[in-house]
Write a protein that holds these residues in place. Structure first.
Motif, PDB file in Angstrom:
ATOM      1  N   MET A   1      17.741 -77.641 -24.366  1.00  0.00           N
ATOM      2  CA  MET A   1      18.941 -78.154 -23.700  1.00  0.00           C
ATOM      3  C   MET A   1      19.990 -77.056 -23.643  1.00  0.00           C
ATOM      4  N   LEU A   2      20.579 -76.850 -22.510  1.00  0.00           N
ATOM      5  CA  LEU A   2      21.645 -75.873 -22.355  1.00  0.00           C
ATOM      6  C   LEU A   2      23.002 -76.519 -22.623  1.00  0.00           C
ATOM      7  N   THR A   3      23.880 -75.744 -23.258  1.00  0.00           N
ATOM      8  CA  THR A   3      25.259 -76.193 -23.398  1.00  0.00           C
ATOM      9  C   THR A   3      25.991 -76.002 -22.076  1.00  0.00           C
ATOM     10  N   GLN A   4      27.166 -76.589 -22.023  1.00  0.00           N
ATOM     11  CA  GLN A   4      27.972 -76.419 -20.814  1.00  0.00           C
ATOM     12  C   GLN A   4      28.248 -74.933 -20.556  1.00  0.00           C
ATOM     13  N   GLU A   5      28.511 -74.163 -21.629  1.00  0.00           N
ATOM     14  CA  GLU A   5      28.817 -72.750 -21.481  1.00  0.00           C
ATOM     15  C   GLU A   5      27.616 -71.968 -20.927  1.00  0.00           C
ATOM     16  N   ASP A   6      26.408 -72.237 -21.505  1.00  0.00           N
ATOM     17  CA  ASP A   6      25.206 -71.553 -21.020  1.00  0.00           C
ATOM     18  C   ASP A   6      24.907 -71.922 -19.569  1.00  0.00           C
ATOM     19  N   ASP A   7      25.128 -73.197 -19.226  1.00  0.00           N
ATOM     20  CA  ASP A   7      24.866 -73.646 -17.860  1.00  0.00           C
ATOM     21  C   ASP A   7      25.793 -72.910 -16.872  1.00  0.00           C
ATOM     22  N   VAL A   8      27.066 -72.791 -17.245  1.00  0.00           N
ATOM     23  CA  VAL A   8      28.020 -72.066 -16.386  1.00  0.00           C
ATOM     24  C   VAL A   8      27.603 -70.605 -16.244  1.00  0.00           C
ATOM     25  N   ASP A   9      27.221 -69.970 -17.382  1.00  0.00           N
ATOM     26  CA  ASP A   9      26.804 -68.560 -17.334  1.00  0.00           C
ATOM     27  C   ASP A   9      25.560 -68.381 -16.468  1.00  0.00           C
ATOM     28  N   ALA A  10      24.598 -69.318 -16.576  1.00  0.00           N
ATOM     29  CA  ALA A  10      23.367 -69.204 -15.792  1.00  0.00           C
ATOM     30  C   ALA A  10      23.662 -69.261 -14.302  1.00  0.00           C
ATOM     31  N   HIS A  11      24.546 -70.189 -13.874  1.00  0.00           N
ATOM     32  CA  HIS A  11      24.889 -70.280 -12.456  1.00  0.00           C
ATOM     33  C   HIS A  11      25.672 -69.043 -11.994  1.00  0.00           C
ATOM     34  N   ALA A  22      15.504 -62.652 -15.912  1.00  0.00           N
ATOM     35  CA  ALA A  22      16.580 -61.899 -16.553  1.00  0.00           C
ATOM     36  C   ALA A  22      17.599 -62.836 -17.192  1.00  0.00           C
ATOM     37  N   ILE A  23      17.922 -63.925 -16.502  1.00  0.00           N
ATOM     38  CA  ILE A  23      18.868 -64.908 -17.059  1.00  0.00           C
ATOM     39  C   ILE A  23      18.285 -65.534 -18.324  1.00  0.00           C
ATOM     40  N   ALA A  24      16.985 -65.848 -18.263  1.00  0.00           N
ATOM     41  CA  ALA A  24      16.334 -66.463 -19.422  1.00  0.00           C
ATOM     42  C   ALA A  24      16.367 -65.531 -20.619  1.00  0.00           C
ATOM     43  N   ARG A  25      16.076 -64.244 -20.417  1.00  0.00           N
ATOM     44  CA  ARG A  25      16.127 -63.288 -21.522  1.00  0.00           C
ATOM     45  C   ARG A  25      17.541 -63.138 -22.054  1.00  0.00           C
ATOM     46  N   HIS A  26      18.514 -63.105 -21.156  1.00  0.00           N
ATOM     47  CA  HIS A  26      19.903 -62.913 -21.562  1.00  0.00           C
ATOM     48  C   HIS A  26      20.422 -64.096 -22.379  1.00  0.00           C
ATOM     49  N   LEU A  27      20.059 -65.307 -21.984  1.00  0.00           N
ATOM     50  CA  LEU A  27      20.562 -66.511 -22.667  1.00  0.00           C
ATOM     51  C   LEU A  27      19.645 -66.988 -23.782  1.00  0.00           C
ATOM     52  N   GLY A  28      18.435 -66.412 -23.875  1.00  0.00           N
ATOM     53  CA  GLY A  28      17.527 -66.794 -24.944  1.00  0.00           C
ATOM     54  C   GLY A  28      16.849 -68.136 -24.718  1.00  0.00           C
ATOM     55  N   HIS A  29      16.533 -68.460 -23.465  1.00  0.00           N
ATOM     56  CA  HIS A  29      15.866 -69.720 -23.152  1.00  0.00           C
ATOM     57  C   HIS A  29      14.624 -69.444 -22.308  1.00  0.00           C
ATOM     58  N   ARG A  31      12.115 -69.678 -19.081  1.00  0.00           N
ATOM     59  CA  ARG A  31      12.374 -69.597 -17.641  1.00  0.00           C
ATOM     60  C   ARG A  31      12.355 -70.973 -16.986  1.00  0.00           C
ATOM     61  N   LYS A  32      11.428 -71.844 -17.431  1.00  0.00           N
ATOM     62  CA  LYS A  32      11.356 -73.185 -16.838  1.00  0.00           C
ATOM     63  C   LYS A  32      12.636 -73.971 -17.099  1.00  0.00           C
ATOM     64  N   THR A  33      13.210 -73.768 -18.267  1.00  0.00           N
ATOM     65  CA  THR A  33      14.465 -74.455 -18.594  1.00  0.00           C
ATOM     66  C   THR A  33      15.589 -73.967 -17.683  1.00  0.00           C
ATOM     67  N   ILE A  34      15.695 -72.635 -17.532  1.00  0.00           N
ATOM     68  CA  ILE A  34      16.742 -72.085 -16.676  1.00  0.00           C
ATOM     69  C   ILE A  34      16.576 -72.565 -15.240  1.00  0.00           C
ATOM     70  N   ARG A  35      15.344 -72.561 -14.756  1.00  0.00           N
ATOM     71  CA  ARG A  35      15.095 -72.989 -13.373  1.00  0.00           C
ATOM     72  C   ARG A  35      15.503 -74.454 -13.174  1.00  0.00           C
ATOM     73  N   ALA A  36      15.199 -75.304 -14.169  1.00  0.00           N
ATOM     74  CA  ALA A  36      15.523 -76.728 -14.043  1.00  0.00           C
ATOM     75  C   ALA A  36      17.033 -76.939 -13.955  1.00  0.00           C
ATOM     76  N   TYR A  37      17.807 -76.174 -14.733  1.00  0.00           N
ATOM     77  CA  TYR A  37      19.258 -76.337 -14.703  1.00  0.00           C
ATOM     78  C   TYR A  37      19.850 -75.747 -13.416  1.00  0.00           C
ATOM     79  N   LEU A  38      19.286 -74.668 -12.952  1.00  0.00           N
ATOM     80  CA  LEU A  38      19.785 -74.089 -11.701  1.00  0.00           C
ATOM     81  C   LEU A  38      19.494 -74.992 -10.517  1.00  0.00           C
ATOM     82  N   ASN A  39      18.400 -75.759 -10.592  1.00  0.00           N
ATOM     83  CA  ASN A  39      18.035 -76.691  -9.526  1.00  0.00           C
ATOM     84  C   ASN A  39      18.649 -78.078  -9.727  1.00  0.00           C
ATOM     85  N   ASP A  40      19.557 -78.186 -10.713  1.00  0.00           N
ATOM     86  CA  ASP A  40      20.243 -79.464 -11.008  1.00  0.00           C
ATOM     87  C   ASP A  40      19.273 -80.575 -11.375  1.00  0.00           C
ATOM     88  N   GLU A  41      18.119 -80.210 -11.953  1.00  0.00           N
ATOM     89  CA  GLU A  41      17.179 -81.223 -12.437  1.00  0.00           C
ATOM     90  C   GLU A  41      17.591 -81.761 -13.806  1.00  0.00           C
TER      91      GLU A  41
END
Length: 299
Positions: A1-11, A22-29, A31-41
């Motif tokens: 689960m991403l925090t509000q701060e991580d979600d803002v940084d990812a976008h 690169a975003i996944a490595r930077h935030l430590g999550h 890739r599937k998690t990052i993609r789901a949040y970027l796609n508003d899933e």
């Protein structure tokens, strides 16, 4: 689960042209998690349920019971929902009650919390605590009016207790059928009930002095306004009133109610585990090792 701060940084990083890897490595999550949040899933700060909500089917029942009786014990309600098919633990049940705010607030109860409590040590076989507890609204068929009474005796060390139903407090507190958890301890403790002592002075009545001499016990009377000195039997009173009395059907007989209480003590009270001196054991096992007056005489 991403925090509000991580979600803002990812976008923000995505808009700058960063790749998902690169975003996944930077935030430590992942890739599937990052993609789901970027796609508003997924929604930031909201954890997806781990599985089926097993409590959902009992929400309306619990809400109705707690509106009807805001002071109903959670353990009593837990006994009821287990009988209805709830298959999770008691901590899970109480967590759901709190998370869904099912219990109406009570200002009077909140004011009584946080009072200091002194812990009194009770060696095995030393003390039995006795008390009467009023039980409201007995079945009309009993003919006992608005209250029944329960005479409760509790071993202070192990916490084992038994009770005897009565229409009103007896004039004598010890009878051939009085509730004995196993046998007499060295000391019997009472509050300032008139059947045992003169309430103003705390001196034993002549009639009860004869009872004490018959059983070979010393009698301890609680000081004025110090009812918590017999906290073990007070807790037994609460359990009897909240977990047993409230669950009795309206059409039960006096004899059946007494049998129900005895069975409840064996099934629930004696099976309860207590930790004393760092060792966990059941109430029944601890009580069986308490050396009582008769056993001292036989040794």
């Amino acid at each position: 689960m991403l925090t509000q701060e991580d979600d803002v940084d990812a976008h923000a990083l995505r808009k700058r042209g960063w790749s998902i890897s690169a975003i996944a490595r930077h935030l430590g999550h992942d890739r599937k998690t990052i993609r789901a949040y970027l796609n508003d899933e997924h929604v930031a700060g909201v954890r997806a349920p781990a599985g089926e909500d097993r409590f959902a089917a009992f929400v309306d029942y619990c809400r109705a019971r707690l509106v009807e009786d805001p002071h109903l014990w959670a353990m009593t309600l837990f006994d009821e929902v287990v009988g209805l098919g709830f298959d999770r633990s008691y901590p899970t049940f109480t967590r759901q009650l709190r998370a869904r705010a099912l219990r109406p607030p009570c200002e009077a109860c909140a004011a009584g919390k946080g009072r200091p409590v002194a812990i009194i040590e009770h060696p095995p076989g030393e003390e039995t605590q006795w008390d009467w507890v009023d039980l409201p609204d007995p079945p009309a068929s009993w003919g006992w009016g608005t209250n029944a009474s329960l005479f409760v005796g509790a071993l202070a060390h192990s916490g084992k207790w038994r009770g005897r139903l009565a229409s009103a407090p007896h004039h004598r507190c010890a009878r051939s059928d009085h509730p004995r958890p196993r046998g007499p301890t060295q000391v019997w403790r009472f509050d300032r009930m008139a059947t045992v002592c003169h309430p103003a002075t705390g001196r034993l009545t002549a009639s009860f002095a004869g009872v004490a001499k018959h059983y070979g016990v010393s009698v301890a009377i609680c000081p004025p306004r110090r009812g918590s000195r017999k906290g073990v039997v007070e807790k037994a009173n609460h359990t009897a009133a909240q977990r047993w009395w409230r669950t009795l059907p309206d059409d039960i007989t006096i004899e059946a109610a007494q049998v129900s209480l005895d069975a409840f003590c064996v099934r629930v009270v004696d099976a309860r585990r207590r930790v004393i001196d760092g060792t966990s054991d059941t109430v029944a096992n601890r009580a069986s090792r308490e050396r009582l007056i008769g056993e001292w005489r036989e040794a």
